[in-house]
Scaffold this motif. Structure first.
Motif, short mmCIF file in Angstrom:
data_model
loop_
_atom_site.label_atom_id
_atom_site.label_comp_id
_atom_site.label_asym_id
_atom_site.label_seq_id
_atom_site.Cartn_x
_atom_site.Cartn_y
_atom_site.Cartn_z
N LEU A 175 16.88 34.74 23.20
CA LEU A 175 16.29 34.19 21.71
C LEU A 175 15.19 33.49 21.82
O LEU A 175 14.44 32.59 22.34
N PRO A 176 14.89 33.97 21.45
CA PRO A 176 13.15 34.63 21.17
C PRO A 176 12.90 33.10 20.25
O PRO A 176 11.47 32.67 20.61
N GLN A 177 13.51 32.88 19.43
CA GLN A 177 13.10 31.57 18.25
C GLN A 177 12.87 30.06 18.82
O GLN A 177 12.93 29.40 18.34
N ALA A 178 14.08 29.91 19.78
CA ALA A 178 14.39 28.72 20.40
C ALA A 178 13.04 28.23 21.14
O ALA A 178 12.69 29.28 22.04
N SER A 179 12.94 27.09 21.83
CA SER A 179 12.00 26.27 22.30
C SER A 179 12.89 26.23 23.61
O SER A 179 13.40 25.17 23.97
N VAL A 180 12.14 27.13 24.67
CA VAL A 180 12.67 26.90 26.41
C VAL A 180 11.52 26.32 26.69
O VAL A 180 10.71 26.61 27.13
N VAL A 181 11.90 24.74 27.51
CA VAL A 181 11.63 24.35 28.17
C VAL A 181 12.04 24.31 30.06
O VAL A 181 12.64 23.51 29.89
N ARG A 182 11.00 24.79 31.15
CA ARG A 182 11.93 24.76 32.17
C ARG A 182 11.14 23.45 33.32
O ARG A 182 9.95 22.60 32.64
N VAL A 183 12.17 22.79 33.55
CA VAL A 183 11.27 21.21 34.50
C VAL A 183 12.42 21.10 35.68
O VAL A 183 13.78 22.17 35.73
N ASP A 184 10.75 22.05 36.53
CA ASP A 184 11.39 21.71 37.94
C ASP A 184 10.37 21.08 38.65
O ASP A 184 9.05 20.68 37.80
N ARG A 185 9.47 21.04 40.06
CA ARG A 185 8.67 20.43 40.34
C ARG A 185 7.61 21.09 40.22
O ARG A 185 6.14 20.54 40.34
N ASP A 186 7.38 22.58 40.03
CA ASP A 186 6.09 23.24 39.54
C ASP A 186 5.62 22.60 37.64
O ASP A 186 4.48 22.80 38.06
N SER A 187 6.61 22.58 37.47
CA SER A 187 6.20 22.61 36.02
C SER A 187 6.48 20.50 35.76
O SER A 187 5.89 20.04 34.30
N THR A 188 6.32 19.89 37.26
CA THR A 188 5.85 18.92 36.25
C THR A 188 5.57 17.87 37.02
O THR A 188 5.35 16.56 38.46
N ALA A 189 4.49 18.74 38.05
CA ALA A 189 3.97 17.99 39.20
C ALA A 189 2.78 16.88 38.36
O ALA A 189 2.27 16.27 39.44
N HIS A 190 2.34 16.99 37.25
CA HIS A 190 1.83 16.02 37.13
C HIS A 190 2.03 14.80 36.34
O HIS A 190 3.60 14.82 36.17
N GLN A 191 1.10 13.21 36.44
CA GLN A 191 1.94 12.60 35.74
C GLN A 191 2.52 12.25 34.80
O GLN A 191 3.57 11.29 34.77
N ASN A 192 1.99 12.48 33.78
CA ASN A 192 2.66 12.55 32.10
C ASN A 192 3.38 13.05 31.51
O ASN A 192 3.58 13.52 30.67
N ASP A 193 3.51 14.48 32.78
CA ASP A 193 4.49 15.82 32.80
C ASP A 193 5.90 15.24 31.49
O ASP A 193 6.84 15.23 30.97
N TRP A 194 6.72 14.38 32.77
CA TRP A 194 7.99 13.43 31.97
C TRP A 194 8.08 13.14 31.11
O TRP A 194 8.78 12.72 30.51
N ALA A 195 6.70 11.77 30.51
CA ALA A 195 6.88 11.44 29.79
C ALA A 195 6.57 12.50 28.00
O ALA A 195 7.43 12.00 27.31
N ASP A 196 5.87 13.13 28.24
CA ASP A 196 5.38 14.57 27.17
C ASP A 196 7.16 15.12 27.30
O ASP A 196 7.33 15.51 25.84
N LEU A 197 7.28 15.12 28.33
CA LEU A 197 8.85 16.20 28.24
C LEU A 197 10.17 14.76 27.39
O LEU A 197 10.04 15.31 26.42
N TYR A 198 10.09 13.56 26.93
CA TYR A 198 10.89 12.83 26.81
C TYR A 198 10.08 13.05 25.05
O TYR A 198 11.15 13.45 24.72
N ARG A 199 8.96 12.86 24.91
CA ARG A 199 8.44 12.96 23.89
C ARG A 199 9.11 13.43 22.96
O ARG A 199 9.60 14.03 22.23
N ARG A 200 8.35 15.04 23.59
CA ARG A 200 8.99 16.60 22.80
C ARG A 200 10.60 15.91 22.46
O ARG A 200 11.23 17.06 21.74
#
Length: 722
Positions: free
Chosen positions: A495-520
């Motif tokens: 699905l090349p047009q879809a916005s795919v976001v991976r959420v695991d310990r590698d992609s949420t290692a920084h303090q503001n990663d979760w806040a940015d995910l909720y915003r998106r």
């Protein structure tokens, strides 16, 4: 000289050492002493004691922080119980319960009570600023209330401190410490079940009553917690709110801010900066913070006015500490509620079997929520898809890919759940069959393609991806299996047009990663989430209406008797993310074991059926909650030494063991090798908790005499991992 027992972070049975001081120091006083020529912090555990050693050998207390608030007696009682129950040195337990700032040999800044500002009588007689100065006028209007904190006023006008100083010089401002926090009325109207659950807990204020709040996913358990907490906070009492995971904190804090914006709040978890954490710990201890939110370690926070304890997702394994002081925060929270004579609410859509059994036996009061809080929301449709004979594309069945495509085209949001991060679980040589194992653990290295690394998810050993097989030289190496990175790449290609976001310990290692995910997600910028266990619980994404679960049955091959319970909770929790708003939810679970009873219970979304069957089986074998366990573990450079060590101790203890206690092992652990050490364990089991603890005490007497540093050992009371 007055002699004192000081609790120090030292691995001996009680961790108490005798030191002298010219005057008697109160219990709970923080001190600095010399231990092995180093300055270390200790806590006065007793004063005026009679030494049992030569007084000439007793060292003096170097510094006593008598100006600091004392750690209270009930906190000391909690730590004494914790050390005793978990068979852990008292001094080390005390150290584990303190924030970093209180373990450093220097004074700490004592937080001052927050001030609340309002207009004095003289100020109220003044003409307000002109309305064309919008922010000044808004600030003045806010000061007409009973009182606003400086933080709240700075949100209205960034220059609030300067304006307050200027107006105070005119005599127009008064500042007071607020006794009662400001509680806003809730924007949510509780349904009949929520209201009944809240009122049941409110009738138990001022007495120890444990409640199990069993509510289906999306039933609004948090709003019940908030309704009860509002009454406790309005009475000037404190609320302790425990969460299993740090990543649940940002979303909860946003809801807390909306509901309890005027309540002084302390947040305590491992990612809080040490200085802030120490200050919040002290604010809670001094009664300045009324709402205390944290992960498992927050259970040790001293609270002078505790009126309610809430443990959300009480079934979650994260409440059990798995190293050093191996405590279960949920169980200690119950002990604290009993100590403080206040109610405790344990909440979950998939309660632990221990809690469910206690609710069924009457030890806990059961409150049930059977409806989703959003009136239009229904439980999702759950389908079990046998994949034994299907051709999969990187783990996806054709049915799963079709559902994802259709849901994207219809504007829905999907979650693809796989409990394995990385690109692929293993790198494989097709010529000779070589797989790349961790040199330090008995585990396969996981391929992380973007970082061009092989990583061990147990000890974090890392190495570059090899260009060729070390055994046969073949350069055509194959990635076997699926990880979140590989799933993400597959979906981007599909699905090349879809916005795919991976959420695991590698992609949420920084303090503001979760806040940015909720915003998106709130901005509808995400179409498909790819995630691991951290996405399976607590999150509420209104647009999410499809969940695809890959490789659902991997854990059922484990020898752990809790594997079905863990898998059921995991699948029910992740399924519950779907259809929490107006759109109907759909869940597709792929499995090679479709006949397993776990999947029938998940499809029916029937926790009671699962719990009754699982408890009946455990009763037959006297497994928890019908029996109790303790694991004695040892590790060495080779497994033979670890096994021999346990056998030697067992030979000494066996003649003294109570007849009610059974011994199983020693045997290698399920994952034998970890961080270059090989591990063995022995289990002590009994239907009598008293007899079991007596047996553990006998083992410890022998273990503590062992001084060979090549062998390390530990005791895990009420273990949850095999």
């Amino acid at each position: 000289m007055i002699y004192h027992h000081i609790a120090l972070n030292v691995p001996i049975s009680d961790g108490l050492f005798t030191y002298a001081h010219p005057t008697a120091l109160p219990q709970g006083c923080r001190v600095v002493v010399s231990f092995r020529n180093k300055k270390v912090v200790g806590i006065v555990w007793a004063s005026g004691i009679t030494p049992d050693i030569d007084t000439a050998k007793i060292l003096p207390i170097q510094t006593a922080f008598t100006d600091e608030p004392l750690l209270p007696d009930n906190w000391m009682a909690l730590l004494a119980f914790t050390a005793r129950y978990y068979h852990y040195p008292l001094g080390q337990a005390v150290s584990a319960a303190l924030p970093l700032g209180l373990k450093e040999p220097k004074p700490v800044a004592i937080p001052q009570p927050p001030l609340f500002y309002s207009l004095s009588q003289a100020g109220r007689e003044q003409t307000p600023p002109p309305q064309r100065f919008h922010k000044q006028y808004a600030l003045w209007q806010a000061l007409l209330s009973d009182g606003q904190s400086l933080a709240a006023l700075k949100k209205i006008h960034a220059q609030a401190p300067k304006l307050l100083e200027s107006w105070a010089a005119e005599g127009w401002i008064q500042a007071n410490a607020a006794d009662m926090p400001l509680i806003k009325p809730s924007e949510h109207r509780l349904n009949a079940e929520q209201q009944a659950a809240s009122e049941a807990v409110q009738t138990a204020f001022g007495s120890f009553t444990p409640f199990l709040l069993y509510g289906i996913t999306g039933s609004g358990k948090t709003e019940v917690y908030f309704d009860i907490a509002a009454k406790v906070l309005a009475a000037g009492k404190q609320v302790l709110f425990l969460l299993p995971e740090i990543n649940l904190t940002p979303q909860l804090l946003k809801r807390v801010q909306a509901r309890f914006g005027g309540v002084p709040t302390a947040v305590l978890h491992s990612q809080t900066a040490s200085g802030r954490r120490t200050q919040d710990y002290l604010r809670a201890m001094l009664g300045q913070a009324k709402l205390i939110i944290g992960t498992r370690l927050a259970v040790f926070t001293p609270l002078p006015d505790l009126g309610l304890v809430v443990v959300d997702e009480e079934h979650d394994g994260s409440f059990k500490q798995d190293n050093e002081l191996r405590y279960q925060a949920r169980d200690l929270a119950i002990w604290r509620a009993k100590q403080e004579n206040c109610p405790i609410v344990l909440g979950s859509a998939t309660p632990s079997l221990e809690s469910w059994h206690k609710a069924q036996s009457g030890a806990y009061r059961l409150q049930t929520l059977t409806e989703r809080a959003h009136t239009a929301a229904q439980l999702p449709q759950v389908d079990i898809l046998p994949i034994g004979r299907l051709k999969l594309e990187n783990g996806f069945s054709p049915q799963a890919l079709k559902l994802l495509q259709t849901n994207y085209q219809q504007g829905g949001m999907s979650l693809v759940y796989l409990n394995r991060r990385g690109f692929a679980p293993a790198l494989f040589c097709g010529e000779c069959g070589h797989t790349f194992g961790c040199p330090r653990c008995s585990a396969k290295m996981v391929l992380h393609q973007r970082a061009r690394q092989l990583r061990c998810h147990h000890c974090d050993f890392r190495q570059p991806v090899p260009y060729a097989c070390p055994e046969c030289g073949n350069q055509d190496l194959t990635a076997v299996g699926q990880g979140t990175q590989r799933i993400e790449e597959t979906l981007r290609a599909w699905l090349p047009q879809a916005s795919v976001v991976r959420v695991d310990r590698d992609s949420t290692a920084h303090q503001n990663d979760w806040a940015d995910l909720y915003r998106r997600i709130a901005a509808d910028e995400v179409d498909i989430l790819v995630g691991t266990q951290m996405l399976s619980k607590g999150h509420d994404f209104a647009r999410l209406n499809l969940v695809i679960v890959l490789n659902a049955d991997g854990s059922l091959y484990s020898a752990d008797f809790r594997a079905p319970e863990k898998l059921f909770a995991e699948l029910m929790q992740v399924s519950g993310r779907a259809g929490r708003s107006d759109t109907a939810g759909r869940v597709l679970i792929q499995t090679r074991l479709p006949e397993h009873p776990v999947f029938a219970a998940v499809k029916a979304q029937d926790y009671r059926m699962f719990a009754e069957n699982e408890l009946a089986e455990r009763r037959l074998f006297a497994m928890p909650p019908f029996g109790f366990q303790t694991a004695i573990r040892a590790d060495a450079l080779n497994i033979g030494d670890a096994l021999q060590f346990l056998q030697d101790i067992q030979a000494v203890v066996a003649p003294l063991m109570p007849s009610e206690v059974s011994v199983f092992g020693p045997a290698p652990m399920l994952m034998v090798r970890l961080a270059e050490r090989e591990r063995a364990q022995i289990f002590l089991e009994s239907v009598s908790r008293k007899a079991l603890h007596h047996a553990v005490g006998l083992w410890l007497q022998v273990l503590q005499q062992y001084r060979d540093h090549k062998i390390r050992w530990s005791v895990d009371v009420d273990p949850v991992e095999m």
